[in-house]
Scaffold this motif. Structure first.
Motif, short mmCIF file in Angstrom:
data_model
loop_
_atom_site.label_atom_id
_atom_site.label_comp_id
_atom_site.label_asym_id
_atom_site.label_seq_id
_atom_site.Cartn_x
_atom_site.Cartn_y
_atom_site.Cartn_z
N TYR A 183 -66.31 -22.04 -15.92
CA TYR A 183 -67.80 -22.37 -16.80
C TYR A 183 -68.67 -22.43 -15.76
CZ TYR A 183 -63.86 -23.65 -19.98
OH TYR A 183 -63.04 -23.66 -21.05
N LEU A 184 -68.46 -23.02 -14.57
CA LEU A 184 -69.67 -23.18 -13.45
C LEU A 184 -70.03 -21.78 -13.02
CD1 LEU A 184 -68.14 -25.72 -11.00
CD2 LEU A 184 -69.93 -26.17 -13.10
N VAL A 185 -69.26 -20.77 -13.00
CA VAL A 185 -69.59 -19.24 -12.52
C VAL A 185 -70.68 -18.82 -13.69
CG1 VAL A 185 -68.67 -16.94 -12.11
CG2 VAL A 185 -67.66 -19.09 -11.16
N ALA A 186 -70.06 -18.94 -15.01
CA ALA A 186 -70.75 -18.39 -15.95
C ALA A 186 -72.29 -19.05 -16.15
CB ALA A 186 -69.93 -18.60 -17.32
N ASP A 187 -72.41 -20.36 -16.08
CA ASP A 187 -73.51 -20.92 -16.07
C ASP A 187 -74.32 -20.96 -14.86
OD1 ASP A 187 -72.75 -21.89 -18.75
OD2 ASP A 187 -72.08 -24.01 -18.15
N TYR A 188 -73.82 -20.48 -13.89
CA TYR A 188 -74.77 -20.68 -12.34
C TYR A 188 -74.23 -19.36 -11.77
CZ TYR A 188 -75.10 -25.69 -13.83
OH TYR A 188 -75.43 -26.59 -14.44
N ARG A 191 -75.57 -18.00 -6.01
CA ARG A 191 -74.45 -18.35 -4.93
C ARG A 191 -74.68 -19.86 -4.63
NH1 ARG A 191 -74.71 -18.00 0.61
NH2 ARG A 191 -72.84 -17.96 1.64
N GLU A 192 -76.06 -20.12 -3.99
CA GLU A 192 -76.33 -21.59 -3.78
C GLU A 192 -76.24 -22.59 -4.71
OE1 GLU A 192 -77.96 -18.75 -3.00
OE2 GLU A 192 -77.62 -18.54 -0.66
N VAL A 193 -76.74 -22.18 -5.73
CA VAL A 193 -76.48 -23.14 -6.89
C VAL A 193 -75.27 -23.59 -7.24
CG1 VAL A 193 -77.22 -23.74 -9.36
CG2 VAL A 193 -78.95 -22.57 -7.75
N LEU A 194 -74.54 -22.31 -7.40
CA LEU A 194 -73.05 -22.38 -7.83
C LEU A 194 -72.14 -23.58 -6.82
CD1 LEU A 194 -70.34 -21.92 -9.29
CD2 LEU A 194 -70.31 -19.71 -8.00
N ALA A 195 -72.65 -23.26 -5.44
CA ALA A 195 -71.86 -23.98 -4.55
C ALA A 195 -72.31 -25.63 -4.58
CB ALA A 195 -72.32 -23.57 -3.05
N GLN A 196 -73.68 -25.67 -4.97
CA GLN A 196 -73.98 -26.96 -5.06
C GLN A 196 -73.08 -27.75 -6.41
OE1 GLN A 196 -78.22 -27.26 -5.82
NE2 GLN A 196 -78.70 -26.58 -3.51
N LYS A 197 -72.94 -27.03 -7.30
CA LYS A 197 -72.24 -27.67 -8.64
C LYS A 197 -70.97 -27.79 -8.13
CE LYS A 197 -75.46 -27.71 -11.07
NZ LYS A 197 -76.37 -29.17 -11.61
N LEU A 198 -70.25 -26.93 -7.44
CA LEU A 198 -68.77 -27.01 -7.01
C LEU A 198 -68.47 -28.36 -6.04
CD1 LEU A 198 -67.86 -23.42 -5.68
CD2 LEU A 198 -66.94 -24.69 -7.74
N GLN A 199 -69.71 -28.72 -5.52
CA GLN A 199 -69.55 -29.89 -4.76
C GLN A 199 -69.66 -31.22 -5.51
OE1 GLN A 199 -72.64 -28.77 -1.69
NE2 GLN A 199 -71.53 -30.18 -0.44
N GLN A 200 -70.45 -31.10 -6.83
CA GLN A 200 -70.58 -32.16 -7.74
C GLN A 200 -69.55 -32.44 -8.64
OE1 GLN A 200 -74.30 -31.10 -9.78
NE2 GLN A 200 -75.60 -31.05 -8.02
N VAL A 201 -68.77 -31.37 -8.97
CA VAL A 201 -67.67 -31.25 -9.81
C VAL A 201 -66.39 -31.57 -9.18
CG1 VAL A 201 -66.30 -29.96 -11.45
CG2 VAL A 201 -68.81 -29.76 -11.60
#
Length: 572
Positions: A183-188, A191-201
């Motif tokens: 879901y994160l890959v689909a929404d973000y 690359r940089e924003v996805l990395a930040q979301k991975l850290q948050q989740v």
């Protein structure tokens, strides 16, 4: 920080493979926040380092030698009482957090089984090492005591109930049944924003590792789930390396297989990569911590002497006008018949300057003769002041050079070199002498110069403080050995233990002399070399100070990589 939850899992897997079922032999605490457990496993002794340092907290097998303190700490004594001879069952991780539990089996004084747990929490300034009685879940001791006044939720004191660190509301990536990353890959897609979301989740993702996972998730050569699982599995098949980040400004250690172009160093194990990464950083920090009083003292003394030099130089500038007083006195004496008592000034021809008129101020209450004598006295006073000021200026500049040398020594020192530097400062009157040690107190051992070996296996010794330099040059070295020193800057004495070294050995020794000097960051460093028999120490000279003649000079560029190679003892 590269030592995130993912790296913690990888190092736990490696240590389990190497140490599980081993027994603890020796226990020591070389520094306030660090413990060494020597574990005998698979017929080898492994020094396991547990560090609760606020900046360099970690767990690893280390090959860096440590010197044990003369008097063990209370925490060391607790560990020795409960863990010496204990069997390490396994190492477990708390979810995907930076917390590891070392589980031990041992027996108490009555012979009953006593399950113990040593928790290492790698959490920056909150890092800690905690010995726990698993039967009662009571804390036996901690390397850092945290009272209720410091932390209401979690008291870390002997006798308190052990409470695990508070859990973050994040997903353990190894138990992600819902596959949130899709879901994160689909929404973000960025690359940089996805990395930040991975850290948050997800729990336990450092920035560098999150970026790596983001790259893997964006790959199209296979299914996203396969990429995710394959990347997670690298914790059991690590690629230990030191990597430079994309902007080339910072380096970090990792267990992930980063592109070869970014990799600076690779090793066989994660512990080896940690030794390589932390050795210089941690050692420098330890020296700065242990030598805090000395560093502050040297800085204050340097500031004091630099101010003194500035004032003395100003006095010298003012004294350059001394000859004007002499000239005025001579002119008044020559033209004494033109001077009248009560005059406040007069203009007389200056025969020292093409008969130009010179204005001279007079004291109306003095006779003409006494006015002339007044100028002569001012001249004599300033003339004597020049001699005194020059003497004081030379002393102050000599003291600045000495203090800068001590400052350089501290910068290059190993922790075990500091006691001799402190002793030297006491002998030179910068520090008060400590009270005499008790007779039964063990004597502090003398530190030794560092030994290197040239490409042709010639032994080279490097003094790291003034006492070492004096012993090495004036007592240990043979008269026909070669002595080297960076030219005109504070630095180490370097001895080639050979009378006719090759040009390659000379250049390598000169590199050592340049590296272990104040000029280590310079592009080109002149290094003098001469036979030891041409070295002389003047009577009353400070430690480390020598004079020499007949020297030759080499010009070299300090190379840290070469220094590392020269530190390796060759096989006979």
């Amino acid at each position: 920080m590269s030592f995130d939850g993912l790296f913690t899992r990888a190092i736990a897997a490696e240590l389990n493979q190497q140490l599980a079922k081993g027994r603890i032999g020796k226990i020591s605490q070389p520094y306030p926040n660090e413990v060494i457990l020597t574990i005998r496993a698979h017929r080898h002794n492994f020094p396991l380092l547990l560090s609760a340092h606020p900046s360099y907290a970690r767990i690893q097998i280390t090959q860096i030698p440590f010197k044990n303190p003369i008097v063990p700490t209370n925490f060391t004594m607790s560990l020795r009482k409960y863990l010496e001879g204990a069997k390490l069952l396994n190492i477990e991780q708390l979810a995907n957090d930076r917390v590891l539990f070392l589980n031990f089996a041992t027996r108490n004084e009555l012979g009953d089984e006593l399950p113990l747990q040593l928790s290492i929490e790698i959490m920056g300034r909150y890092s800690n090492i905690i010995l726990i009685d698993q039967t009662t879940q009571k804390i036996i001791d901690t390397i850092k005591h945290i009272g209720p006044g410091q932390n209401r939720y979690r008291t870390l004191l002997p006798g308190a109930n052990y409470i695990q660190p508070p859990q973050q509301a994040k997903i353990n990536p190894f138990n992600d049944n819902d596959k949130q990353y899709q879901y994160l890959v689909a929404d973000y897609p960025n690359r940089e924003v996805l990395a930040q979301k991975l850290q948050q989740v997800y729990q336990g993702f450092a920035k560098e590792h999150a970026l790596y996972f983001a790259d893997q998730l964006h790959r199209t050569d296979q299914a996203m789930a396969d990429n995710w699982q394959a990347t997670l599995k690298q914790v059991n098949h690590p690629a230990p390396s030191i990597v430079k980040n994309e902007d080339q400004r910072q380096v970090f250690f990792t267990f992930l297989a980063f592109p070869t172009k970014n990799v600076l160093h690779q090793t066989a194990t994660l512990s080896e990569i940690l030794d390589l990464y932390y050795q210089q950083k941690a050692n420098h920090d330890r020296v700065q911590q242990l030598a805090g009083q000395l560093i502050s003292l040297i800085r204050n003394q340097l500031h004091k002497n630099q101010k003194k030099v500035k004032k003395l130089q100003q006095t010298l500038v003012a004294s350059k006008h001394a000859d004007q007083y002499r000239i005025k006195g001579e002119l008044l004496t020559t033209y004494l018949n033109q001077v009248r008592r009560g005059m406040t000034s007069i203009e007389l021809k200056n025969y020292y300057d093409n008969q130009k008129m010179l204005h001279i101020t007079l004291s109306p209450n003095l006779t003409p003769s006494k006015n002339a004598q007044k100028y002569f006295k001012k001249y004599q006073k300033l003339k004597k002041a020049v001699i005194f000021v020059n003497e004081q200026l030379a002393k102050a500049q000599e003291e600045i050079a000495y203090l800068e040398e001590i400052q350089s020594e501290i910068e290059l020192a190993e922790p075990e070199d500091l006691p001799e530097i402190k002793l030297e400062l006491q002998q030179q009157g910068y520090l008060k002498n400590q009270k005499k040690a008790k007779k039964n107190k063990p004597r502090q051992s003398t530190s030794q110069p560092t030994v290197f070996y040239s490409s042709d296996k010639t032994k080279i010794s490097v003094g790291k403080n003034n006492f070492q330099n004096d012993r090495l040059t004036l007592k240990t070295a043979s008269k026909n050995d070669i002595w080297l020193h960076a030219k005109n800057v504070p630095g180490s004495h370097v001895i080639i233990h050979k009378s006719d070294p090759t040009q390659q050995t000379l250049l390598e020794a000169a590199n050592l002399a340049a590296y272990f000097s104040k000029s280590r960051q310079s592009a080109t460093v002149p290094v003098d070399y001469v036979m030891v028999k041409r070295i002389r120490k003047p009577n009353g000279a400070r430690p480390g100070f020598v004079i020499y003649e007949g020297q030759k000079t080499l010009f070299v560029t300090p190379e840290p990589e070469l220094i590392k190679k020269l530190a390796i003892k060759p096989n006979n």
